[in-house]
Enzyme design. Structure first.
Site, PDB file in Angstrom:
ATOM      1  N   CYS A   1      -9.083 -83.755  47.482  1.00 18.59           N
ATOM      2  CA  CYS A   1      -9.134 -84.632  48.659  1.00 18.59           C
ATOM      3  C   CYS A   1      -9.898 -83.943  49.799  1.00 18.59           C
ATOM      4  O   CYS A   1     -11.093 -83.731  49.699  1.00 18.59           O
ATOM      5  CB  CYS A   1      -7.732 -85.070  49.063  1.00 18.59           C
TER       6      CYS A   1
ATOM      7  N   HIS B   1      -6.396 -87.616  43.647  1.00 22.84           N
ATOM      8  CA  HIS B   1      -5.302 -86.647  43.551  1.00 22.84           C
ATOM      9  C   HIS B   1      -4.871 -86.500  42.101  1.00 22.84           C
ATOM     10  O   HIS B   1      -4.152 -87.364  41.578  1.00 22.84           O
ATOM     11  CB  HIS B   1      -4.109 -87.116  44.395  1.00 22.84           C
TER      12      HIS B   1
ATOM     13  N   GLU C   1      -2.686 -84.562  40.867  1.00 26.68           N
ATOM     14  CA  GLU C   1      -1.232 -84.373  40.794  1.00 26.68           C
ATOM     15  C   GLU C   1      -0.470 -85.694  40.913  1.00 26.68           C
ATOM     16  O   GLU C   1       0.727 -85.756  40.628  1.00 26.68           O
ATOM     17  CB  GLU C   1      -0.774 -83.386  41.874  1.00 26.68           C
TER      18      GLU C   1
END
Length: 201
Positions: A79, A181, A183
């Site tokens: 990001c 992202h 994750e």
């Protein structure tokens, strides 16, 4: 050890938990000297470009990141961690980025819902080791209002369409960074983290 840089921009614990979920050791570090012991380095973050760069520089983490990249060790940005690699951003024109990759960070065109939030597809432009298990059209999770526009098309690893086509992942030598992202991108994202962790071994 995979070092996850803490520079006050949030999203650290979720990145650390993503690595822990795949069985990789990841440590949140606040001291630039701790990055020297790491086998791989992750620069995460959510928020405003200018604040991110000021916090990186205030803690000396900017030089730690640059030294790590120059050493040729595996580096991942997420990001804001991707945007910081470029020369500047329209979000904070007076604040220079790290300048590791040529190009600028731009705001999405008027008329689009901002931030761009949710699941969108990847259009693969190259096949770095990080994307070995990613398929054309896989969905990943985004939350952002600005996107990087690399000056060199060869640095674009994946693109995504949101009103316009933008670089959703970049890759050069030991550098990989994603605007999305990993994750938060379920199995697709965890596969990316797993591939990165294996590079760090």
């Amino acid at each position: 050890m995979i070092a996850v840089i803490d520079y006050g921009m949030g999203n650290l614990r979720s990145v650390q938990k993503g690595f822990e979920h795949i069985g990789a050791q990841a440590e949140i570090v606040r001291d630039p000297n701790r990055t020297k012991d790491a086998s791989a380095l992750v620069l995460p973050g959510q928020g405003e470009f200018g604040s991110a760069m000021r916090e990186l520089r205030a803690g000396g983490m900017d030089e730690a990141v640059l030294d790590f990249i120059r050493a040729g060790k595996p580096f991942m940005g997420v990001c804001i961690g991707l945007q910081a690699l470029f020369e500047s951003s329209e979000e904070a024109p007076e604040t220079p980025g790290l300048g590791v990759l040529p190009g600028v960070v731009k705001r999405f065109q008027p008329g689009l819902k901002i931030p761009h939030m949710g699941w969108n597809q990847l259009e693969l432009r190259s096949r770095p080791p990080h994307l070995r298990d990613v398929k054309e059209g896989d969905y990943v999770y985004f939350v952002h209002s600005y996107y990087a526009a690399p000056a060199q098309e060869s640095d674009v690893a994946a693109a995504t369409e949101y009103g316009e086509r933008f670089a959703s992942a970049v890759y050069r030598e030991n550098i990989f960074a994603s605007q999305f992202h990993p994750e938060k991108s379920q199995s697709v994202g965890l596969n990316i983290l797993r591939a990165f962790a294996e590079l760090a071994e």
